[in-house]
Write a protein that holds these residues in place. Structure first.
Motif, PDB file in Angstrom:
ATOM      1  N   ASP A   1      45.645  26.719  43.270  1.00  0.00           N
ATOM      2  CA  ASP A   1      46.211  26.979  41.946  1.00  0.00           C
ATOM      3  C   ASP A   1      45.294  27.841  41.081  1.00  0.00           C
ATOM      4  N   LYS A   2      44.000  27.579  41.119  1.00  0.00           N
ATOM      5  CA  LYS A   2      43.052  28.375  40.331  1.00  0.00           C
ATOM      6  C   LYS A   2      42.935  29.800  40.870  1.00  0.00           C
ATOM      7  N   THR A   3      42.963  29.956  42.197  1.00  0.00           N
ATOM      8  CA  THR A   3      42.885  31.281  42.795  1.00  0.00           C
ATOM      9  C   THR A   3      44.139  32.088  42.475  1.00  0.00           C
ATOM     10  N   ILE A   4      45.301  31.448  42.498  1.00  0.00           N
ATOM     11  CA  ILE A   4      46.555  32.118  42.142  1.00  0.00           C
ATOM     12  C   ILE A   4      46.513  32.574  40.682  1.00  0.00           C
ATOM     13  N   ALA A   5      45.977  31.757  39.801  1.00  0.00           N
ATOM     14  CA  ALA A   5      45.866  32.148  38.384  1.00  0.00           C
ATOM     15  C   ALA A   5      44.987  33.393  38.241  1.00  0.00           C
ATOM     16  N   ILE A   6      43.889  33.456  38.976  1.00  0.00           N
ATOM     17  CA  ILE A   6      43.014  34.633  38.945  1.00  0.00           C
ATOM     18  C   ILE A   6      43.767  35.850  39.474  1.00  0.00           C
ATOM     19  N   ALA A   7      44.478  35.676  40.591  1.00  0.00           N
ATOM     20  CA  ALA A   7      45.225  36.782  41.200  1.00  0.00           C
ATOM     21  C   ALA A   7      46.294  37.319  40.260  1.00  0.00           C
ATOM     22  N   LYS A   8      46.976  36.427  39.557  1.00  0.00           N
ATOM     23  CA  LYS A   8      48.023  36.857  38.619  1.00  0.00           C
ATOM     24  C   LYS A   8      47.447  37.678  37.468  1.00  0.00           C
ATOM     25  N   ASN A   9      46.197  37.436  37.116  1.00  0.00           N
ATOM     26  CA  ASN A   9      45.543  38.191  36.049  1.00  0.00           C
ATOM     27  C   ASN A   9      44.948  39.502  36.548  1.00  0.00           C
ATOM     28  N   ASN A  10      44.942  39.717  37.850  1.00  0.00           N
ATOM     29  CA  ASN A  10      44.365  40.931  38.437  1.00  0.00           C
ATOM     30  C   ASN A  10      45.383  41.629  39.332  1.00  0.00           C
ATOM     31  N   ARG A  11      46.586  41.798  38.840  1.00  0.00           N
ATOM     32  CA  ARG A  11      47.669  42.426  39.608  1.00  0.00           C
ATOM     33  C   ARG A  11      47.419  43.901  39.828  1.00  0.00           C
ATOM     34  N   PRO A  12      47.890  44.500  40.898  1.00  0.00           N
ATOM     35  CA  PRO A  12      48.560  43.876  42.029  1.00  0.00           C
ATOM     36  C   PRO A  12      47.557  43.140  42.908  1.00  0.00           C
TER      37      PRO A  12
END
Length: 76
Positions: free
Chosen positions: A38-49
């Motif tokens: 969940d934390k990694t997904i949150a980081i990924a969503k803030n660094n799109r794509p």
């Protein structure tokens, strides 16, 4: 379009880690897969794509989640 950033959620000897490909340190560490995922997904969503590749406890591939600019979006 900017190049995609890749992250992997993998088991370690002390729990789980979420790590950006090419990084020397993990971005996220924790004792449970769900917490780190969940934390990694949150980081990924803030660094799109970006893309998060999630592994099973044995290290094998489980699933991939992409954010913004999916190269193969399903129709319908």
């Amino acid at each position: 379009m900017a190049s995609r950033t890749y992250y992997h959620v993998k088991p370690t000897s002390s729990g789980w880690e979420g790590k950006k490909v090419g990084a020397s340190r993990a971005s996220v560490t924790g004792s449970t897969k769900a917490e780190v995922r969940d934390k990694t997904i949150a980081i990924a969503k803030n660094n799109r794509p970006s893309s998060v590749k999630i592994h099973k406890k044995d290290g094998s591939f489980e699933e991939e989640r992409t954010y913004n600019g999916d190269p193969y979006p399903p129709s319908g």
